[in-house]
Design an enzyme around this catalytic site. Structure first.
Site, PDB file in Angstrom:
ATOM      1  N   CYS A 132       8.716  12.903  -7.127  1.00 25.28           N
ATOM      2  CA  CYS A 132       9.006  11.498  -7.399  1.00 25.28           C
ATOM      3  C   CYS A 132      10.503  11.261  -7.218  1.00 25.28           C
ATOM      4  CB  CYS A 132       8.571  11.129  -8.804  1.00 25.28           C
ATOM      5  SG  CYS A 132       9.668  11.800 -10.064  1.00 25.28           S
TER       6      CYS A 132
ATOM      7  N   ARG B  26      -2.276  -3.367  -8.096  1.00 27.60           N
ATOM      8  CA  ARG B  26      -1.153  -3.209  -7.170  1.00 27.60           C
ATOM      9  C   ARG B  26      -1.547  -2.381  -5.969  1.00 27.60           C
ATOM     10  NH1 ARG B  26       2.285   1.220  -8.736  1.00 27.60           N
ATOM     11  NH2 ARG B  26       3.137   0.308 -10.607  1.00 27.60           N
TER      12      ARG B  26
ATOM     13  N   LYS C  27      -4.746   0.594 -10.526  1.00 26.32           N
ATOM     14  CA  LYS C  27      -4.561   1.160  -9.189  1.00 26.32           C
ATOM     15  C   LYS C  27      -5.897   1.416  -8.474  1.00 26.32           C
ATOM     16  CE  LYS C  27      -0.183   3.182 -10.463  1.00 26.32           C
ATOM     17  NZ  LYS C  27       0.663   4.382 -10.516  1.00 26.32           N
TER      18      LYS C  27
HETATM   19 FE1  SRM Z   1       5.494   5.524 -10.933  1.00 24.36          FE
HETATM   20  C1  SRM Z   1       7.003   3.982 -13.507  1.00 24.36           C
HETATM   21  C2  SRM Z   1       8.298   5.430  -9.126  1.00 24.36           C
HETATM   22  C3  SRM Z   1       3.719   6.344  -8.173  1.00 24.36           C
HETATM   23  C4  SRM Z   1       2.907   6.555 -12.929  1.00 24.36           C
HETATM   24  N1  SRM Z   1       7.327   4.761 -11.257  1.00 24.36           N
HETATM   25  C5  SRM Z   1       7.742   4.120 -12.373  1.00 24.36           C
HETATM   26  C6  SRM Z   1       9.131   3.521 -12.162  1.00 24.36           C
HETATM   27  C7  SRM Z   1       8.961   2.131 -11.639  1.00 24.36           C
HETATM   28  C8  SRM Z   1      10.068   3.569 -13.383  1.00 24.36           C
HETATM   29  C9  SRM Z   1      10.081   2.330 -14.241  1.00 24.36           C
HETATM   30  O1  SRM Z   1       9.033   1.932 -14.790  1.00 24.36           O
HETATM   31  O2  SRM Z   1      11.163   1.756 -14.389  1.00 24.36           O
HETATM   32  C10 SRM Z   1       9.658   4.489 -11.059  1.00 24.36           C
HETATM   33  C11 SRM Z   1      10.755   3.940 -10.149  1.00 24.36           C
HETATM   34  C12 SRM Z   1      11.668   5.061  -9.719  1.00 24.36           C
HETATM   35  C13 SRM Z   1      12.581   4.692  -8.620  1.00 24.36           C
HETATM   36  O3  SRM Z   1      13.827   4.765  -8.830  1.00 24.36           O
HETATM   37  O4  SRM Z   1      12.142   4.358  -7.528  1.00 24.36           O
HETATM   38  C14 SRM Z   1       8.366   4.908 -10.408  1.00 24.36           C
HETATM   39  N2  SRM Z   1       5.910   5.709  -8.995  1.00 24.36           N
HETATM   40  C15 SRM Z   1       7.155   5.739  -8.459  1.00 24.36           C
HETATM   41  C16 SRM Z   1       7.130   6.196  -7.018  1.00 24.36           C
HETATM   42  C17 SRM Z   1       8.196   5.541  -6.154  1.00 24.36           C
HETATM   43  C18 SRM Z   1       7.250   7.727  -6.982  1.00 24.36           C
HETATM   44  C19 SRM Z   1       7.520   8.290  -5.622  1.00 24.36           C
HETATM   45  O5  SRM Z   1       8.504   9.012  -5.540  1.00 24.36           O
HETATM   46  O6  SRM Z   1       6.780   8.061  -4.688  1.00 24.36           O
HETATM   47  C20 SRM Z   1       5.681   5.837  -6.669  1.00 24.36           C
HETATM   48  C21 SRM Z   1       5.552   4.431  -6.189  1.00 24.36           C
HETATM   49  C22 SRM Z   1       4.127   4.089  -5.922  1.00 24.36           C
HETATM   50  C23 SRM Z   1       3.905   2.772  -5.274  1.00 24.36           C
HETATM   51  O7  SRM Z   1       4.244   2.648  -4.104  1.00 24.36           O
HETATM   52  O8  SRM Z   1       3.358   1.883  -5.937  1.00 24.36           O
HETATM   53  C24 SRM Z   1       5.023   5.965  -8.034  1.00 24.36           C
HETATM   54  N3  SRM Z   1       3.613   6.231 -10.605  1.00 24.36           N
HETATM   55  C25 SRM Z   1       3.121   6.611  -9.391  1.00 24.36           C
HETATM   56  C26 SRM Z   1       1.921   7.363  -9.570  1.00 24.36           C
HETATM   57  C27 SRM Z   1       1.087   7.982  -8.465  1.00 24.36           C
HETATM   58  C28 SRM Z   1       0.026   7.048  -7.972  1.00 24.36           C
HETATM   59  O9  SRM Z   1      -0.101   5.930  -8.458  1.00 24.36           O
HETATM   60  O10 SRM Z   1      -0.695   7.438  -7.067  1.00 24.36           O
HETATM   61  C29 SRM Z   1       1.687   7.438 -10.936  1.00 24.36           C
HETATM   62  C30 SRM Z   1       0.555   8.239 -11.636  1.00 24.36           C
HETATM   63  C31 SRM Z   1      -0.760   7.576 -11.550  1.00 24.36           C
HETATM   64  C32 SRM Z   1      -0.994   6.675 -12.714  1.00 24.36           C
HETATM   65  O11 SRM Z   1      -0.508   5.554 -12.678  1.00 24.36           O
HETATM   66  O12 SRM Z   1      -1.606   7.111 -13.680  1.00 24.36           O
HETATM   67  C33 SRM Z   1       2.765   6.717 -11.572  1.00 24.36           C
HETATM   68  N4  SRM Z   1       5.007   5.246 -12.877  1.00 24.36           N
HETATM   69  C34 SRM Z   1       3.940   5.825 -13.526  1.00 24.36           C
HETATM   70  C35 SRM Z   1       4.039   5.548 -14.928  1.00 24.36           C
HETATM   71  C36 SRM Z   1       3.037   6.004 -16.024  1.00 24.36           C
HETATM   72  C37 SRM Z   1       1.918   5.042 -16.161  1.00 24.36           C
HETATM   73  C38 SRM Z   1       1.031   5.391 -17.330  1.00 24.36           C
HETATM   74  O13 SRM Z   1      -0.152   5.167 -17.243  1.00 24.36           O
HETATM   75  O14 SRM Z   1       1.506   5.862 -18.347  1.00 24.36           O
HETATM   76  C39 SRM Z   1       5.224   4.802 -15.101  1.00 24.36           C
HETATM   77  C40 SRM Z   1       5.789   4.262 -16.423  1.00 24.36           C
HETATM   78  C41 SRM Z   1       5.087   3.036 -16.892  1.00 24.36           C
HETATM   79  O15 SRM Z   1       4.281   2.419 -16.206  1.00 24.36           O
HETATM   80  O16 SRM Z   1       5.368   2.669 -18.035  1.00 24.36           O
HETATM   81  C42 SRM Z   1       5.813   4.647 -13.804  1.00 24.36           C
HETATM   82 FE1  SF4 Z   2       8.066   8.298 -12.324  1.00 26.37          FE
HETATM   83 FE2  SF4 Z   2       9.605  10.299 -11.781  1.00 26.37          FE
HETATM   84 FE3  SF4 Z   2      10.641   8.100 -12.844  1.00 26.37          FE
HETATM   85 FE4  SF4 Z   2       9.116   9.648 -14.336  1.00 26.37          FE
HETATM   86  S1  SF4 Z   2      11.065  10.225 -13.407  1.00 26.37           S
HETATM   87  S2  SF4 Z   2       8.920   7.398 -14.118  1.00 26.37           S
HETATM   88  S3  SF4 Z   2       7.665  10.429 -12.879  1.00 26.37           S
HETATM   89  S4  SF4 Z   2       9.760   8.274 -10.822  1.00 26.37           S
END
Ligand code: SRM
Ligand code: SF4
Length: 569
Positions: free
Chosen positions: A439, A155, A220
């Site tokens: 976040c 992605r 990623k």
């Molecule tokens: Fe994230 C899931 C938001 C960057 C690790 N992330 C989610 C979800 C989609 C919740 C869901 O699965 O239903 C969140 C949506 C919330 C909302 O209401 O918008 C969400 N992630 C975000 C964002 C919007 C946070 C922000 O405030 O900026 C970032 C969007 C990035 C993008 O544009 O693609 C975001 N997420 C990240 C990062 C940081 C990065 O990638 O640089 C991480 C940690 C890095 C990593 O992946 O290890 C991250 N998000 C997760 C995880 C845990 C993944 C794992 O390996 O366990 C989840 C949950 C999952 O995938 O099951 C998750």
């Molecule tokens: Fe990501 Fe924050 Fe939602 Fe946890 S609470 S999945 S860290 S956006």
């Protein structure tokens, strides 16, 4: 994708021995499932469990307004379901025309707010089911899409946003776009469902690289241009460190196996920093990405989803094995790692002159939230700016915004628009806020256990008081808040981090490396604000008194013996 990929180890295990998501993907007819039907179902504002999972591959997430969830339940109503739509924006670069379209769509379908994310893209929240298609079709008009903004595939590809360096930035951002276009799924599902295209019968394999089960988990990729480590290179599954000379980028050091996500309940999950395994010349970039992703596709854990990220493949199979397998698939060994140094992380807010004599302006956007507040109509201001701006916009990995490539003669007009909308470059933010990421969390994120974006301003104010009392107001310290342990704000590399456990309760982590080179350690478990502030008061007080010149807070905690006696995590 490349023919050189060896798929011999590809998933040949019986599906019934694998996790349910594998069967779902396998049966989805290359991500089509019954999404079409789900969109037409007027009985519910949502879609079925299966379609919800599949729509993530299309960049769309079903959510509900958690602020009113209990009240809706009491009234025996369906949750207030809406969707989050995430744009694919490699390297975070967009044109003014694209900004204007994003703004139009956010006003029409997205609750009049735009969210800049920690991976340099736009998110729309609050999109109701009937308005997903118009949103995606609107994006298509300006050549944007949401393909693979999540899902078990590669992605959003990140790229350093450094405003002081436009020449290398342009080259690397272009490579990020090329690579992103290369790694997205090939299925026609997206075009059929969202643009209404006819399915074309073909004898060719629909997903020549991914196959029917795609990757075991999300993947990623990010590019960094030293010395800035704004993308948090070591948290990427696959990171490319640009190495170059006066003639431009020559190649990349390759880092593999980073990731943040963990679960408090499952000790087998953990944050991991990527290992830098070797150097490749620039022309091997696509081959290297294919090879690394191919290893994850073929060896990743498809039975246990919580252990399916590439970082666990690297640890379970062993770094040496994974490296050798990548080299075998690339057809060439890695060259020795070239020297590089990363020495910064956050964004340099304000005006910067570029090599070509233009200006880049980095604007602070708290938690990436673009909206109109009575005292700061940021959304209107940026719209007005996009109407006259002739350069580009760059979204930064710290959720801020760069107005890039402003000609000197255009600067006064830009400054006048900012002044008319009460938009200061730094938004009045302290050094702490400028280096903070939160976040989204509540109310939209279904996984949130505590507040993050909405809590950051209040918490930062309290920490700023502690900093001021200790003469540390101008000291840059990285702070990250995540509403749950998944770590979307990349908390585990921050000097100060909070990860949500329950409403008002967080784990406190301290001691990460200022430029993302070291994981932090948990210091308080399930703690309330008072205990967190107490610990910060004590540690920041010690830091103010005893630090060495130029020493960062995280480094100080390690040198001063704060973690003495603890085993490295
Ligand atoms: Fe994230 C899931 C938001 C960057 C690790 N992330 C989610 C979800 C989609 C919740 C869901 O699965 O239903 C969140 C949506 C919330 C909302 O209401 O918008 C969400 N992630 C975000 C964002 C919007 C946070 C922000 O405030 O900026 C970032 C969007 C990035 C993008 O544009 O693609 C975001 N997420 C990240 C990062 C940081 C990065 O990638 O640089 C991480 C940690 C890095 C990593 O992946 O290890 C991250 N998000 C997760 C995880 C845990 C993944 C794992 O390996 O366990 C989840 C949950 C999952 O995938 O099951 C998750
Ligand atoms: Fe990501 Fe924050 Fe939602 Fe946890 S609470 S999945 S860290 S956006």
């Amino acid at each position: 994708m490349s023919d050189t990929i060896d798929r011999s180890a590809d998933i040949s295990q019986p599906l019934d021995r694998l996790g349910p998501d594998e069967r779902l993907k396998y049966d989805s007819d290359y991500l089509r499932g019954r999404i079409d039907e789900g969109l037409l179902d007027r009985i519910t504002g949502g879609v079925r469990f299966e379609e919800n999972k599949l729509m993530k591959f299309h960049g769309i997430y079903q959510q509900d307004d958690r602020d009113i969830r209990d009240e809706r339940r009491r009234q025996k109503l369906e949750p207030a379901i809406t969707f989050m739509v995430r744009v694919r924006l490699p390297g975070g670069v967009c044109t003014p025309a694209q900004w204007l379209k994003i703004d139009d769509l956010a006003r029409a379908h997205g609750g009049e707010t735009i969210r800049l994310t920690a991976r340099q893209t736009f998110q729309f929240h609050w999109v109701v089911k009937e308005e997903i298609r118009p949103t995606i079709q609107g994006l298509h008009e300006v050549l944007l899409d949401t393909i693979a903004a999540c899902g078990d595939d590669a992605r959003g590809v990140m790229s350093t946003a450094n405003p002081a360096d436009s020449v290398r930035h342009a080259e690397v951002a272009a490579l990020a776009k090329t690579l992103s276009d290369h790694v997205i799924p090939r299925t026609g599902a997206y075009h059929e469902i969202w643009y209404g295209k006819e399915r074309v019968a073909t004898s060719e394999e629909e997903e020549p690289f991914y196959g029917r089960t795609y990757l075991p988990r999300k993947f990623k990729i990010g590019f960094v241009i030293p010395p800035s480590n704004d993308i948090d290179l070591y948290t990427q599954d696959l990171g490319f460190i640009a190495i170059g000379g006066p003639g431009g980028i020559e190649g990349f050091n390759v880092a593999i196996g980073g990731g943040m996500g963990r679960s408090d309940q499952d000790p087998a999950t953990y944050a991991r920093l990527a290992d830098v395994v070797g150097y490749i010349p620039k022309d091997r970039l696509i081959a290297a990405a294919d090879a690394v992703m191919g290893v994850q596709r073929d060896y990743g854990n498809r039975a246990e989803r919580s252990r399916a990220r590439f970082k666990y493949t690297v640890d379970d199979k062993g770094l040496d094995f994974v490296k050798a397998e990548i080299e075998r698939r690339m057809g060439t060994p890695f060259e020795p790692v070239r020297p590089f140094a990363l020495d910064s992380n956050g964004d340099a807010i304000g005006w910067r002159e570029t090599e070509s004599g233009c200006f880049n302006l980095t604007l602070y956007v708290e938690s990436g939230r673009v909206a109109n507040r009575p005292d700061r109509p940021l959304m209107d201001g940026l719209r007005a700016l996009a109407k006259v701006h002739k350069g580009a916009f760059r979204l930064t990995p710290n959720q801020n915004l760069i107005v890039a490539d402003i000609a000197p003669e255009d600067r006064p007009a830009i400054e006048a628009i900012l002044a008319a909308h009460h938009i200061e470059e730094g938004g009045g933010a302290s050094a702490l806020r400028r280096n903070a990421i939160a976040c989204v969390a509540l109310p939209t994120c279904p996984l949130a256990m505590a507040e993050a974006e909405r809590y950051l301003p209040e918490l930062a104010t309290k920490i700023e008081t502690i900093l001021a009392q200790n003469g540390l107001t101008d000291e840059p310290i990285t702070m990250r808040i995540s509403g749950c342990p998944n770590g979307c704000s990349r908390p585990y590399v921050a000097e100060i981090a909070l990860t949500g456990r329950a409403p008002g309760k967080y784990n406190l982590w301290l001691g990460g490396g200022f430029h993302g080179e070291r994981l932090n350690r948990v210091v308080l478990d399930n703690a309330g604000e008072a205990a967190i502030l107490d610990t910060l008061e004590q540690t920041l007080g010690n830091y103010a008194r005893e630090r060495a010149p130029g020493e960062h807070f995280g480094d100080f905690l390690h040198r001063s013996g704060f973690f003495a006696g603890e085993e490295a995590r």
